[in-house]
Design a protein around this motif. Structure first.
Motif, mmCIF file in Angstrom:
data_model
loop_
_atom_site.group_PDB
_atom_site.id
_atom_site.type_symbol
_atom_site.label_atom_id
_atom_site.label_comp_id
_atom_site.label_asym_id
_atom_site.label_seq_id
_atom_site.Cartn_x
_atom_site.Cartn_y
_atom_site.Cartn_z
ATOM 1 N N LEU A 237 0.826 -1.196 0.000
ATOM 2 C CA LEU A 237 0.000 0.000 0.000
ATOM 3 C C LEU A 237 0.872 1.263 0.000
ATOM 4 O O LEU A 237 0.558 2.244 -0.680
ATOM 5 N N PHE A 238 1.977 1.214 0.724
ATOM 6 C CA PHE A 238 2.909 2.345 0.713
ATOM 7 C C PHE A 238 3.389 2.617 -0.704
ATOM 8 O O PHE A 238 3.336 3.751 -1.180
ATOM 9 N N TYR A 239 3.879 1.586 -1.410
ATOM 10 C CA TYR A 239 4.387 1.778 -2.774
ATOM 11 C C TYR A 239 3.288 2.246 -3.728
ATOM 12 O O TYR A 239 3.537 3.047 -4.626
ATOM 13 N N MET B 5 -2.839 12.592 6.533
ATOM 14 C CA MET B 5 -2.398 11.191 6.581
ATOM 15 C C MET B 5 -1.873 10.735 5.218
ATOM 16 O O MET B 5 -0.795 10.129 5.125
ATOM 17 N N PHE B 6 -2.634 11.007 4.181
ATOM 18 C CA PHE B 6 -2.261 10.598 2.826
ATOM 19 C C PHE B 6 -0.943 11.250 2.412
ATOM 20 O O PHE B 6 -0.073 10.603 1.820
ATOM 21 N N HIS C 173 6.059 8.015 5.981
ATOM 22 C CA HIS C 173 5.369 7.038 6.832
ATOM 23 C C HIS C 173 4.743 5.909 6.031
ATOM 24 O O HIS C 173 4.396 6.086 4.868
ATOM 25 N N TYR C 174 4.574 4.786 6.711
ATOM 26 C CA TYR C 174 3.764 3.692 6.185
ATOM 27 C C TYR C 174 2.299 4.032 6.462
ATOM 28 O O TYR C 174 2.005 4.787 7.404
ATOM 29 N N PRO C 175 1.367 3.473 5.700
ATOM 30 C CA PRO C 175 -0.052 3.726 5.981
ATOM 31 C C PRO C 175 -0.444 3.404 7.425
ATOM 32 O O PRO C 175 -1.196 4.162 8.045
ATOM 33 N N SER C 176 0.074 2.316 7.972
ATOM 34 C CA SER C 176 -0.290 1.951 9.348
ATOM 35 C C SER C 176 0.187 2.983 10.366
ATOM 36 O O SER C 176 -0.449 3.154 11.413
ATOM 37 N N ASP C 177 1.269 3.690 10.088
ATOM 38 C CA ASP C 177 1.750 4.744 10.992
ATOM 39 C C ASP C 177 0.705 5.843 11.129
ATOM 40 O O ASP C 177 0.447 6.350 12.220
ATOM 41 N N ILE D 75 0.712 4.188 -2.978
ATOM 42 C CA ILE D 75 0.485 5.608 -2.721
ATOM 43 C C ILE D 75 1.710 6.435 -3.084
ATOM 44 O O ILE D 75 1.601 7.493 -3.704
ATOM 45 N N ASN D 76 2.890 5.960 -2.745
ATOM 46 C CA ASN D 76 4.123 6.716 -2.938
ATOM 47 C C ASN D 76 4.579 6.752 -4.396
ATOM 48 O O ASN D 76 5.107 7.766 -4.847
ATOM 49 N N SER D 77 4.372 5.659 -5.121
ATOM 50 C CA SER D 77 4.870 5.584 -6.499
ATOM 51 C C SER D 77 3.775 5.333 -7.530
ATOM 52 O O SER D 77 3.811 5.896 -8.620
ATOM 53 N N GLY D 78 2.828 4.467 -7.184
ATOM 54 C CA GLY D 78 1.830 4.036 -8.155
ATOM 55 C C GLY D 78 0.910 5.130 -8.648
ATOM 56 O O GLY D 78 0.480 5.111 -9.798
ATOM 57 N N ILE D 79 0.594 6.083 -7.796
ATOM 58 C CA ILE D 79 -0.302 7.162 -8.204
ATOM 59 C C ILE D 79 0.426 8.509 -8.256
ATOM 60 O O ILE D 79 -0.194 9.565 -8.288
ATOM 61 N N LYS D 80 1.741 8.464 -8.289
ATOM 62 C CA LYS D 80 2.551 9.684 -8.311
ATOM 63 C C LYS D 80 2.236 10.493 -9.568
ATOM 64 O O LYS D 80 2.179 9.964 -10.662
ATOM 65 N N ASN D 81 2.020 11.794 -9.365
ATOM 66 C CA ASN D 81 1.768 12.687 -10.494
ATOM 67 C C ASN D 81 2.111 14.119 -10.104
ATOM 68 O O ASN D 81 2.319 14.423 -8.931
ATOM 69 N N ARG D 82 2.195 15.000 -11.086
ATOM 70 C CA ARG D 82 2.611 16.391 -10.847
ATOM 71 C C ARG D 82 1.666 17.142 -9.914
ATOM 72 O O ARG D 82 2.107 17.940 -9.095
#
Length: 187
Positions: free
Chosen positions: A15-17, A153-154, A162-166, A19-26
Motif C-alpha cells: 500500500l505504501f508503494y 495522513m495521505f 510514513h507507512y499507511p499503518s503509521d 500511494i508513494n509511487s503508483g499514483i505519483k503525479n505532478r
C-alpha cells in the motif's frame, strides 16, 4: 538502526508503494507536501484553541490543550517502543520529499536519516486527530476536519515519511484521546 516490519507487514509495504509511487503525479507532487508541513497542524490547532476559548470557555480549551500536550510524550514513548525505520530509510525506490522541500528518489535502503526519527506512529496524524476526536460531535465542522486529517495522513505516505499503518494508528490513538478529553470537557 534496526529495520522492522511495519504494523500491517507486506500489505503495508504494498500500500505504501501504491500511494508513494503508483499514483505519483505532478498535481499531487505540488499539493500534498503542503499537508505535511509541521506549521499547518499547529496553525489549525491554534485557530481551534482560540475558537474554543472564546466560544466554549477557558475550561474547555484547557482540557483540549492538555490532551494536545499529552500527544507529545505519548508519541515519543510509542516511537521508542516501536523503533520502526521510516520508509525512505528502510525501503528502496522511495519518492521522498526531503527537509529541503525537494523531491528525491531514494534508491537504496541505506539512505541517511540525520534526525534518526522513528516512523511509528505519525506525529502529524497524532497532532491533528486529537482535534478531530475532541470536536467530533460538532457536525458543522466534522467533515472539514476529517477531510483535512485524511489529506494529512495521505500526504505523509505520499511524501515517503510514513507507512499507511503509521498514520492510521496515529489517527485512531489521537482521535480516541481527543474524544475522551471531550467527554471530560462536556462539549
Amino acid at each position: 538502526r534496526l529495520i522492522r516490519t511495519p504494523l500491517f507487514g507486506p500489505l503495508d509495504i504494498k500500500l505504501f508503494y501504491f500511494i508513494n509511487s503508483g499514483i505519483k503525479n505532478r498535481l499531487f507532487d505540488s499539493i500534498l507536501p503542503f499537508f505535511s508541513l509541521d506549521w499547518l497542524t499547529f496553525a489549525i490547532i491554534g485557530i481551534f484553541f482560540i475558537y474554543l476559548t472564546v466560544n466554549k470557555g477557558v475550561k474547555v480549551s484547557l482540557v483540549f490543550l492538555i490532551a494536545f500536550i499529552l500527544i507529545f510524550p505519548l508519541s515519543i514513548a510509542l516511537k521508542k517502543t516501536a523503533s520502526l525505520t521510516r520508509p525512505y530509510v528502510g525501503l528502496s525506490d522511495v519518492n521522498y520529499y526531503d527537509d529541503n522541500s525537494q523531491w528525491q528518489l531514494v534508491k537504496s535502503t541505506t539512505a541517511p536519516d540525520s534526525n534518526n526519527r522513528s516512523s511509528f506512529p505519525s506525529g502529524h496524524a497524532l497532532r491533528f486527530f486529537v482535534l478531530v476526536g475532541f470536536l467530533w460531535k460538532r457536525k458543522k465542522i466534522r467533515l472539514l476536519l476529517l477531510v483535512t486529517g485524511l489529506l494529512i495522513m495521505f500526504s505523509r505516505v505520499y511524501t515517503g515519511a510514513h507507512y499507511p499503518s503509521d498514520t492510521i494508528a496515529g489517527a485512531l490513538i489521537a482521535a480516541y484521546l481527543g474524544f475522551l478529553a471531550q467527554k471530560i470537557a462536556i462539549l
